[in-house]
Design a protein around this motif. Structure first.
Motif, PDB file in Angstrom:
ATOM      1  N   ALA A 226       6.343   1.772  -4.581  1.00 49.16           N
ATOM      2  CA  ALA A 226       7.326   0.897  -3.941  1.00 49.16           C
ATOM      3  C   ALA A 226       6.650  -0.043  -2.965  1.00 49.16           C
ATOM      4  O   ALA A 226       5.578   0.251  -2.410  1.00 49.16           O
ATOM      5  CB  ALA A 226       8.385   1.733  -3.213  1.00 49.16           C
ATOM      6  N   ASP A 227       7.287  -1.184  -2.768  1.00 49.02           N
ATOM      7  CA  ASP A 227       6.839  -2.158  -1.782  1.00 49.02           C
ATOM      8  C   ASP A 227       8.043  -2.986  -1.378  1.00 49.02           C
ATOM      9  O   ASP A 227       9.131  -2.852  -1.955  1.00 49.02           O
ATOM     10  CB  ASP A 227       5.725  -3.040  -2.362  1.00 49.02           C
ATOM     11  N   GLY A 228       7.860  -3.830  -0.380  1.00 57.21           N
ATOM     12  CA  GLY A 228       8.956  -4.661   0.089  1.00 57.21           C
ATOM     13  C   GLY A 228       8.475  -6.031   0.483  1.00 57.21           C
ATOM     14  O   GLY A 228       7.308  -6.384   0.268  1.00 57.21           O
ATOM     15  N   PRO A 229       9.336  -6.833   1.082  1.00 57.47           N
ATOM     16  CA  PRO A 229       8.926  -8.159   1.546  1.00 57.47           C
ATOM     17  C   PRO A 229       7.817  -8.053   2.581  1.00 57.47           C
ATOM     18  O   PRO A 229       7.583  -6.998   3.171  1.00 57.47           O
ATOM     19  CB  PRO A 229      10.212  -8.719   2.168  1.00 57.47           C
ATOM     20  N   MET A 266      10.843  -3.551  -4.027  1.00 58.33           N
ATOM     21  CA  MET A 266      10.086  -3.646  -5.265  1.00 58.33           C
ATOM     22  C   MET A 266       9.733  -2.246  -5.757  1.00 58.33           C
ATOM     23  O   MET A 266       9.219  -1.426  -4.992  1.00 58.33           O
ATOM     24  CB  MET A 266       8.797  -4.437  -5.069  1.00 58.33           C
ATOM     25  N   LEU A 267      10.022  -1.974  -7.024  1.00 52.51           N
ATOM     26  CA  LEU A 267       9.684  -0.686  -7.629  1.00 52.51           C
ATOM     27  C   LEU A 267       8.783  -0.933  -8.832  1.00 52.51           C
ATOM     28  O   LEU A 267       9.074  -1.784  -9.684  1.00 52.51           O
ATOM     29  CB  LEU A 267      10.953   0.046  -8.070  1.00 52.51           C
ATOM     30  N   VAL A 268       7.688  -0.206  -8.886  1.00 53.42           N
ATOM     31  CA  VAL A 268       6.749  -0.272 -10.008  1.00 53.42           C
ATOM     32  C   VAL A 268       6.770   1.084 -10.705  1.00 53.42           C
ATOM     33  O   VAL A 268       6.419   2.106 -10.106  1.00 53.42           O
ATOM     34  CB  VAL A 268       5.323  -0.610  -9.533  1.00 53.42           C
ATOM     35  N   LEU A 269       7.207   1.089 -11.951  1.00 55.40           N
ATOM     36  CA  LEU A 269       7.337   2.319 -12.724  1.00 55.40           C
ATOM     37  C   LEU A 269       6.210   2.422 -13.735  1.00 55.40           C
ATOM     38  O   LEU A 269       5.960   1.488 -14.505  1.00 55.40           O
ATOM     39  CB  LEU A 269       8.681   2.334 -13.453  1.00 55.40           C
ATOM     40  N   LYS A 270       5.537   3.558 -13.728  1.00 55.05           N
ATOM     41  CA  LYS A 270       4.542   3.885 -14.750  1.00 55.05           C
ATOM     42  C   LYS A 270       5.135   4.938 -15.659  1.00 55.05           C
ATOM     43  O   LYS A 270       5.482   6.033 -15.215  1.00 55.05           O
ATOM     44  CB  LYS A 270       3.249   4.401 -14.117  1.00 55.05           C
ATOM     45  N   ASP A 271       5.252   4.606 -16.942  1.00 58.15           N
ATOM     46  CA  ASP A 271       5.813   5.510 -17.947  1.00 58.15           C
ATOM     47  C   ASP A 271       4.833   5.561 -19.108  1.00 58.15           C
ATOM     48  O   ASP A 271       4.890   4.758 -20.031  1.00 58.15           O
ATOM     49  CB  ASP A 271       7.180   4.990 -18.405  1.00 58.15           C
ATOM     50  N   GLY A 272       3.891   6.514 -19.029  1.00 55.93           N
ATOM     51  CA  GLY A 272       2.820   6.547 -20.011  1.00 55.93           C
ATOM     52  C   GLY A 272       1.957   5.306 -19.878  1.00 55.93           C
ATOM     53  O   GLY A 272       1.481   4.963 -18.800  1.00 55.93           O
ATOM     54  N   SER A 273       1.769   4.579 -20.986  1.00 59.00           N
ATOM     55  CA  SER A 273       0.978   3.351 -20.958  1.00 59.00           C
ATOM     56  C   SER A 273       1.808   2.131 -20.571  1.00 59.00           C
ATOM     57  O   SER A 273       1.270   1.041 -20.380  1.00 59.00           O
ATOM     58  CB  SER A 273       0.340   3.116 -22.329  1.00 59.00           C
TER      59      SER A 273
END
Length: 291
Positions: A226-229, A266-273
């Motif tokens: 996660a991140d933000g402004p 901000m959400l960054v999702l890692k789902d396998g590759s």
């Protein structure tokens, strides 16, 4: 040129701020595909380029090489550490300058969880010329944290001339493309794999339960960042459960920078590759006083 900042010093950064590291510079001739390495405590940094272009779009990389046991940080370092800060002040014929951040790794030192890169990483830089038939003089100033048992600040001023007719550099292209493939794909919130953001309890700032539809059947293949402004100090999501293709994490909104009408997460999702990045609106009542 706009300053690219990934949120400020945390606990590790406060320690590093008490140290002083001299500013180093590096530049080569107009046809070089890379700058010389600028050495810092625990590693080195340089600029590399794939070579010339006919449309004014250049693929460049900021390459970090770290000694064994040393690491640097993602755009949001997590619970400690020093994020990278980049500016392209003084560049010539530069119309676009965009930094990509590959998926990081979690690092738990027993006191805090941080989001790091180790060994070698290239941050891909998309560069566009204002006048496509003229060279770009890219002057990059970068400040970052590099840590082992202690954190120290690293700084470098790197200068590279990007010529339309310069020959391609296969080695640089392979390095840039390798890590560009790890940069999350940006998607709209409505089409992302994030299916819900639900408040837990009544505390302020809120703790969210973040749910995502995933294809991985093993939690080891999943992660969420996660991140933000600018100005935010967002923590690290904590994995909770994977059931029937839905993965859940909890995340405190403490430190998320807000405006009068709310904020963006901000959400960054890692789902396998597969990796994806999406921004989600956060209502004002969920934020701490003033963010």
């Amino acid at each position: 040129m706009k300053k690219i900042v990934t949120r400020c010093l945390t606990l590790g950064g406060l320690l590093a701020a008490s140290l002083i590291w001299p500013l180093a510079t590096s530049s080569l001739n107009a046809y070089a595909a890379s700058t010389e390495w600028v050495k810092v405590h625990g590693g080195a940094v340089r600029l590399i380029s794939e070579g010339g272009t006919q449309n004014g779009l250049y693929s460049v990389g900021l390459e970090f090489s770290m000694e064994p046991g040393w690491h640097t940080y993602w755009r949001n370092p997590g619970e400690a550490g020093i994020p990278p800060v980049m500016t392209a002040d003084g560049s010539r014929n530069l119309a676009v300058f965009k930094v990509g951040f590959p998926i990081p790794e979690r690092h738990d030192d027993g006191f805090s969880t941080t989001l790091i890169y180790h060994d070698q990483i290239v941050l891909p830089l998309d560069v566009a010329a204002g006048q496509t038939d003229q060279p770009v003089q890219l002057n990059l100033q970068v400040a970052f944290g590099i840590c082992n048992d202690i954190c120290v600040p690293g700084e470098a001023a790197l200068s590279l001339s990007l010529e339309p007719g310069s020959p391609p550099d296969r080695t640089s292209r392979l390095l840039i493309e390798r890590d560009k493939n790890l940069v999350p794909q940006v998607v709209d919130a409505g089409s992302s794999s994030i299916v819900s953001l639900e408040r837990m309890g009544t505390e302020t700032p809120a703790t969210l339960e973040v749910s995502a539809k995933v294809s991985s059947v093993d939690p080891a293949g999943l992660d969420l960042f996660a991140d933000g402004p600018e100005g935010s100090y967002v923590g690290v999501p904590v994995f909770q459960n994977l059931e029937n293709g839905i993965a859940t994490w909890t995340l405190s909104l403490r430190g998320l920078k807000g405006k009068e009408d709310g904020s963006q997460l901000m959400l960054v999702l890692k789902d396998g590759s597969k990796t994806e990045e999406s921004w989600h609106p956060i209502a004002r009542p969920l934020l701490d006083n003033g963010g």
